[in-house]
Write an enzyme that holds these catalytic residues in place. Sequence first.
Site, PDB file in Angstrom:
ATOM      1  N   ASP A 295       0.858  -1.178   0.000  1.00 16.58           N
ATOM      2  CA  ASP A 295       0.000   0.000   0.000  1.00 16.58           C
ATOM      3  C   ASP A 295       0.905   1.242   0.000  1.00 16.58           C
ATOM      4  OD1 ASP A 295      -2.448   1.523   0.458  1.00 16.58           O
ATOM      5  OD2 ASP A 295      -1.742   1.756   2.508  1.00 16.58           O
TER       6      ASP A 295
ATOM      7  N   ALA B 226      -0.098   5.247   1.357  1.00 12.13           N
ATOM      8  CA  ALA B 226      -0.239   6.078   2.562  1.00 12.13           C
ATOM      9  C   ALA B 226      -0.415   5.208   3.801  1.00 12.13           C
ATOM     10  CB  ALA B 226      -1.431   7.018   2.417  1.00 12.13           C
TER      11      ALA B 226
ATOM     12  N   ALA C 248     -13.775  10.186   9.717  1.00 11.30           N
ATOM     13  CA  ALA C 248     -13.173  10.166   8.384  1.00 11.30           C
ATOM     14  C   ALA C 248     -12.287   8.948   8.194  1.00 11.30           C
ATOM     15  CB  ALA C 248     -12.377  11.447   8.159  1.00 11.30           C
TER      16      ALA C 248
ATOM     17  N   MET D 158     -11.257   3.856   5.819  1.00 15.38           N
ATOM     18  CA  MET D 158      -9.986   4.033   5.106  1.00 15.38           C
ATOM     19  C   MET D 158      -9.511   2.725   4.476  1.00 15.38           C
ATOM     20  SD  MET D 158      -8.094   6.517   4.274  1.00 15.38           S
ATOM     21  CE  MET D 158      -8.529   7.755   5.474  1.00 15.38           C
TER      22      MET D 158
ATOM     23  N   LYS E 179     -11.858   6.182  -2.932  1.00 11.91           N
ATOM     24  CA  LYS E 179     -12.350   7.397  -2.288  1.00 11.91           C
ATOM     25  C   LYS E 179     -13.840   7.647  -2.510  1.00 11.91           C
ATOM     26  CE  LYS E 179      -8.277   7.747  -0.722  1.00 11.91           C
ATOM     27  NZ  LYS E 179      -8.038   6.998   0.528  1.00 11.91           N
TER      28      LYS E 179
ATOM     29  N   HIS F  79     -15.458   5.349  -0.200  1.00 16.57           N
ATOM     30  CA  HIS F  79     -15.201   5.839   1.156  1.00 16.57           C
ATOM     31  C   HIS F  79     -16.248   6.896   1.519  1.00 16.57           C
ATOM     32  CE1 HIS F  79     -11.944   6.952   4.285  1.00 16.57           C
ATOM     33  NE2 HIS F  79     -13.037   7.638   4.599  1.00 16.57           N
TER      34      HIS F  79
ATOM     35  N   ARG G 196     -10.695  -2.038  -3.405  1.00 10.64           N
ATOM     36  CA  ARG G 196     -10.723  -2.797  -2.162  1.00 10.64           C
ATOM     37  C   ARG G 196     -12.106  -2.722  -1.509  1.00 10.64           C
ATOM     38  NH1 ARG G 196      -5.646   0.689   0.011  1.00 10.64           N
ATOM     39  NH2 ARG G 196      -4.012  -0.249  -1.248  1.00 10.64           N
TER      40      ARG G 196
ATOM     41  N   ASP H 132      -2.138  -1.026   5.840  1.00 14.90           N
ATOM     42  CA  ASP H 132      -2.471  -0.512   7.170  1.00 14.90           C
ATOM     43  C   ASP H 132      -3.977  -0.416   7.389  1.00 14.90           C
ATOM     44  OD1 ASP H 132      -2.978   2.928   6.989  1.00 14.90           O
ATOM     45  OD2 ASP H 132      -2.377   1.769   5.244  1.00 14.90           O
TER      46      ASP H 132
END
Length: 272
Positions: free
Chosen positions: A15, A17, A48, A52, A56, A59, A163, A189
Site C-alpha cells: 500500500d 499512505a 473520516a 480508510m 475514495k 469511502h 478494495r 495498514d
Amino acid sequence: MQYQYPERLQCAILDWAGTVVDFGSFAPTQIFVEAFAELGVELSLEEARGPMGMGKWDHIRTLCDNPAIAARFKQAVGHMPSDADVTALYERFMPLQIAKIGEHSALIPGALEAIATLREQGLKIGSCSGYPAIVMEQVIARAKDNGYEADHVVATDEVPNGRPHPAQALANVIALGVSDVAACVKVDDTAPGILEGRSAGMWTVALTCSGNALGLSHNEYTNMAPNLLAEQRARIEAQFAPAQPHFMIDTIADLPAVVAEINARLARGERP
C-alpha cells in the site's frame, strides 16, 4: 504438467499512505473533513478514518451511509445524501487531495531499507492504493524524489472494483509476471487492504502503528509511553482480527523478518 508449490516469495505488494509514505495516513483523512465542511457538514477525523483503505468514492458513500453523518448532512443540505451528492463531494475532494499530497509525502522511517532488503532477495515490488490515478501521479513523483519507486502501481480507478475486492492486487500479479498468488505478500495498514490480499489468495501483513488505525505522527508514536502503546497495539490488533491477516507488525521496517518467516513456511509446503 504437475502443480508445484512456490518455495519462496516472488513479490511484495505494498500500500502507499500509512505503509510506505505518510506516517499516520494524514493526507486523505483531513481532506474528507474539509470536503464535508464546505457543505457545512461536521465530520471528525475519527469518523473520516473509519472506511480508510477503500476507493475514495466508496469511502465517501460509506461515510454518507453512517446514520449520524447522514443526519448532519440532511440538516445542512436539506436532504439525505444521494449518489449525486457523493459524486459532488468526491469532486470537491480531488483538488483538495492533490494539493495536500505534498504536505504528507515523506517516506516512513525504515521503508527504503526494508524494500532494499526485499529487492536483494529477488522480490518484485508491486503497489496499489485507494487513491485514484490522478492523485497517484503526485504520490509517485514525490516518492521517486525521495528515493522510492515501485515496479508497478495500480490505482483504485484502474480496476472494475477497488478494495476490499482483489482486483488491484491481482493486476500487480499479472503485470509483474508472478507465477503464483501464494508467492505474494500484501502489506497494508487498513482492513480493506488486508481483505484485498486475502481475497487474492496471498499472504497478508497488517501494519498496526504506521497508518490509519493508530493515526499518529512518527514523533508521537516513538514518544508514546510503552504501556499506552501496548494498549493501542492490542486495540488495533483486535480491530484487524476479523480481516484475518497472517501477520501483524508495527511498521514496514519490520517486514524483512516476516518475509523470512513466510519463505520458511513456503519451503515447508505451507500455503496462505
